[in-house]
Design a protein around this motif. Structure first.
Motif, PDB file in Angstrom:
ATOM      1  N   ALA A 195       0.823  -1.228   0.000  1.00 39.76           N
ATOM      2  CA  ALA A 195       0.000   0.000   0.000  1.00 39.76           C
ATOM      3  C   ALA A 195       0.846   1.263   0.000  1.00 39.76           C
ATOM      4  O   ALA A 195       0.308   2.366  -0.126  1.00 39.76           O
ATOM      5  N   LYS A 200      -1.303   3.361  -5.548  1.00 38.60           N
ATOM      6  CA  LYS A 200      -2.473   2.952  -4.742  1.00 38.60           C
ATOM      7  C   LYS A 200      -3.066   4.157  -3.987  1.00 38.60           C
ATOM      8  O   LYS A 200      -4.086   4.035  -3.307  1.00 38.60           O
ATOM      9  N   HIS A 201      -2.419   5.307  -4.104  1.00 39.71           N
ATOM     10  CA  HIS A 201      -2.837   6.479  -3.309  1.00 39.71           C
ATOM     11  C   HIS A 201      -4.291   6.854  -3.581  1.00 39.71           C
ATOM     12  O   HIS A 201      -5.069   7.084  -2.653  1.00 39.71           O
ATOM     13  N   ILE A 204      -6.718   4.577  -1.836  1.00 35.27           N
ATOM     14  CA  ILE A 204      -6.753   4.837  -0.386  1.00 35.27           C
ATOM     15  C   ILE A 204      -7.597   6.075  -0.098  1.00 35.27           C
ATOM     16  O   ILE A 204      -8.455   6.085   0.775  1.00 35.27           O
ATOM     17  N   THR A 207     -11.436   5.402  -0.350  1.00 34.81           N
ATOM     18  CA  THR A 207     -12.129   4.643   0.706  1.00 34.81           C
ATOM     19  C   THR A 207     -12.016   5.326   2.069  1.00 34.81           C
ATOM     20  O   THR A 207     -12.865   5.145   2.923  1.00 34.81           O
ATOM     21  N   ILE A 208     -10.989   6.177   2.264  1.00 38.00           N
ATOM     22  CA  ILE A 208     -10.669   6.681   3.610  1.00 38.00           C
ATOM     23  C   ILE A 208     -11.846   7.444   4.211  1.00 38.00           C
ATOM     24  O   ILE A 208     -12.179   7.306   5.389  1.00 38.00           O
ATOM     25  N   GLN A 243      -6.664  -2.166   7.528  1.00 43.00           N
ATOM     26  CA  GLN A 243      -6.897  -1.000   6.661  1.00 43.00           C
ATOM     27  C   GLN A 243      -6.357   0.264   7.339  1.00 43.00           C
ATOM     28  O   GLN A 243      -5.692   1.081   6.698  1.00 43.00           O
ATOM     29  N   ARG A 246      -2.614   0.232   7.156  1.00 45.74           N
ATOM     30  CA  ARG A 246      -2.190   0.527   5.775  1.00 45.74           C
ATOM     31  C   ARG A 246      -2.138   2.056   5.574  1.00 45.74           C
ATOM     32  O   ARG A 246      -1.156   2.610   5.109  1.00 45.74           O
ATOM     33  N   GLU A 247      -3.214   2.716   6.019  1.00 39.32           N
ATOM     34  CA  GLU A 247      -3.267   4.185   5.911  1.00 39.32           C
ATOM     35  C   GLU A 247      -2.167   4.825   6.746  1.00 39.32           C
ATOM     36  O   GLU A 247      -1.537   5.797   6.327  1.00 39.32           O
ATOM     37  N   HIS A 250       1.171   4.626   5.059  1.00 32.79           N
ATOM     38  CA  HIS A 250       1.153   5.556   3.923  1.00 32.79           C
ATOM     39  C   HIS A 250       1.350   6.991   4.440  1.00 32.79           C
ATOM     40  O   HIS A 250       2.138   7.755   3.870  1.00 32.79           O
ATOM     41  N   LEU A 315      -4.409  13.977   2.510  1.00 31.95           N
ATOM     42  CA  LEU A 315      -4.301  12.724   3.264  1.00 31.95           C
ATOM     43  C   LEU A 315      -4.249  12.995   4.760  1.00 31.95           C
ATOM     44  O   LEU A 315      -4.997  12.407   5.546  1.00 31.95           O
ATOM     45  N   TRP A 319      -6.688  12.055   8.027  1.00 37.38           N
ATOM     46  CA  TRP A 319      -6.163  11.335   9.184  1.00 37.38           C
ATOM     47  C   TRP A 319      -6.390  12.148  10.475  1.00 37.38           C
ATOM     48  O   TRP A 319      -6.868  11.626  11.488  1.00 37.38           O
TER      49      TRP A 319
END
Ligand SMILES: COc1ccc(C2=NN(C3CCN(C(=O)CN4C(=O)CCC4=O)CC3)C(=O)[C@@H]3CC=CC[C@H]23)cc1OC
Ligand SMILES: [Mg+2]
Ligand SMILES: [Zn+2]
Length: 373
Positions: A195, A200-201, A204, A207-208, A243, A246-247, A250, A315, A319
């Motif tokens: 990831a 794949k960004h 991500i 879905t985030i 998941q 994974r975030e 990243h 991103l 978060w």
């Protein structure tokens, strides 16, 4: 035996200074470059060993300290001497994910095995990185692109190298994990490292939003039951916890602009060095020069503003929302760093030829040197 292992995993004449630095192992402001210098270039080994000790993972998983050190020193030696994707980056990302795992929202979220897997994934995620992008390996018909069918080539390669090193008896620090635990550790590490492929960004980011909304919904239900852990996110499904991990990796991999300017600008110098070397190779091979890789037309400040606006800020805002208010410092640093680069641009004397451009660019890096203190 225990007494032969130095306090931070590696022999260094600067143990007192390293101890002072390691007092900040839980802080976002740790200076990983100082750790690298005072650990005799063993920042990855000393950071990982210190975190494992602090989190009691050596006892929890009955890890042989010597085998852990053997693995970490071997892993560290398999990071290449490239400007950005070297062992200091791995140490930086590992320490970052350690700090993110300390956020109160995650106090009761992850199992010890998931924490072990997350730290392991961070430490290994770019091992043997050759300092060029996946696209370059594909365009130049590199052996690695052939091996991995042009799919997450670097990320697959780092995973394969890291797990190959574990097969060495002297380095198998997870020998006392059950078969089931080893399977889970391998599964989570593979998921997390794959990831970190920037291709794949987009997925991500897709879905985030909905994923975090569902977590917040559950969280406030907990808080209604006014349980003491109303701040912490409780995820019943391992799939959901992975998941989140994974975030998290990243985010850690994209954390340079969230750091203090004096640290951030050192990473900018390094990534631009790496990109420009790739551009030099593309130019001499008559290949199209990749974005941000042409040292002759480079606009370093614009690239950072674009990187922050297109990738890093969106991103980290997602978060920070999930763990509010625990990541405000990261958002504040992103903002002030972006403003600093905007100020550099507004401050430019109007350049009308390349010689002016070169001079003022070297002037800028002198500016940055002053900042480094
Ligand atoms: C400190 O500064 C940087 C640190 C890491 C990276 C990485 N970059 N990348 C991709 C390159 C191509 N990309 C872009 O061009 C994105 N983009 C826009 O769309 C507008 C401007 C802009 O930058 C996506 C990221 C990597 O793949 C590296 C490996 C993994 C993580 C980040 C690394 C880039 C940095 O500064 C530009
Ligand atoms: Mg990578
Ligand atoms: Zn990385």
């Amino acid at each position: 035996s225990m007494d032969t292992i130095p306090r931070f995993g590696t022999e260094t004449p600067h143990e007192a200074k390293l101890a002072e630095l390691m007092d900040n192992i839980d802080a976002w402001g740790l200076n990983i470059f100082d750790v690298h210098n005072y650990s005799q270039s063993h920042s990855l080994t000393s950071v990982m060993y210190t975190i494992f000790k602090k989190r009691n993972l050596i006892e929890t998983f009955r890890i042989s300290p010597q085998k852990l050190i053997n693995y970490l020193v071997t892993l560290e030696s398999h990071y290449l001497d490239v400007p950005y994707h070297c062992s200091i980056h791995a140490a930086d990302v590992t320490q970052a994910i350690h700090v993110l795992l300390l956020i109160p929202s995650f106090e009761n979220t992850f199992t010890d095995l998931e924490i072990l897997a997350a730290l392991f994934a961070a430490a290994i995620h770019d091992v043997d990185h050759p300092g060029v992008t996946n696209q370059y390996l594909i365009n130049s018909d590199n052996e690695l692109a052939l091996m991995y069918n042009d799919t997450s080539v670097l990320e697959n390669h780092s995973l394969a190298v890291a797990f190959k090193l574990l097969q060495n008896e002297d380095c198998d620090f997870i020998e006392n994990l059950s078969d089931e635990q080893r399977k889970i550790l391998r599964q989570i590490s593979i998921d997390m490292v794959l990831a970190t492929d920037m291709s794949k960004h987009g997925a991500i980011m897709q879905t985030i939003q909905s994923f975090h909304q569902s977590l917040k919904a559950k969280q406030c239900k907990d808080s209604n039951s006014n349980s003491s852990t109303n701040d912490s996110l409780v995820l019943t499904e391992q799939k959901e916890r992975v998941q989140l991990l994974r975030e998290m990796l990243h985010c850690a991999d994209l954390s340079n602009p969230t750091k203090h300017l004096s640290i951030y600008t050192q990473w900018v110098d390094r990534i631009m060095d790496e990109f420009h070397y790739q551009g030099d190779r593309e130019r001499s091979a008559g290949m199209p020069i990749s974005p941000m890789c042409n040292r002759r037309t480079a606009d370093i400040e614009m690239a950072q503003i674009g990187f922050i606006q297109a990738i890093v800020e969106p991103l980290w805002q997602m978060w920070a929302q999930l763990v509010y208010p625990h990541c405000q410092q990261m958002l504040d640093n992103i903002d002030s760093n972006r403003q600093w680069y905007e100020y550099q641009i507004s401050n430019r004397s109007s350049r009308n030829n390349t010689s002016d451009k070169t001079t003022s660019q070297s002037h800028d890096s002198k500016e940055q040197d002053k900042l480094k203190g």
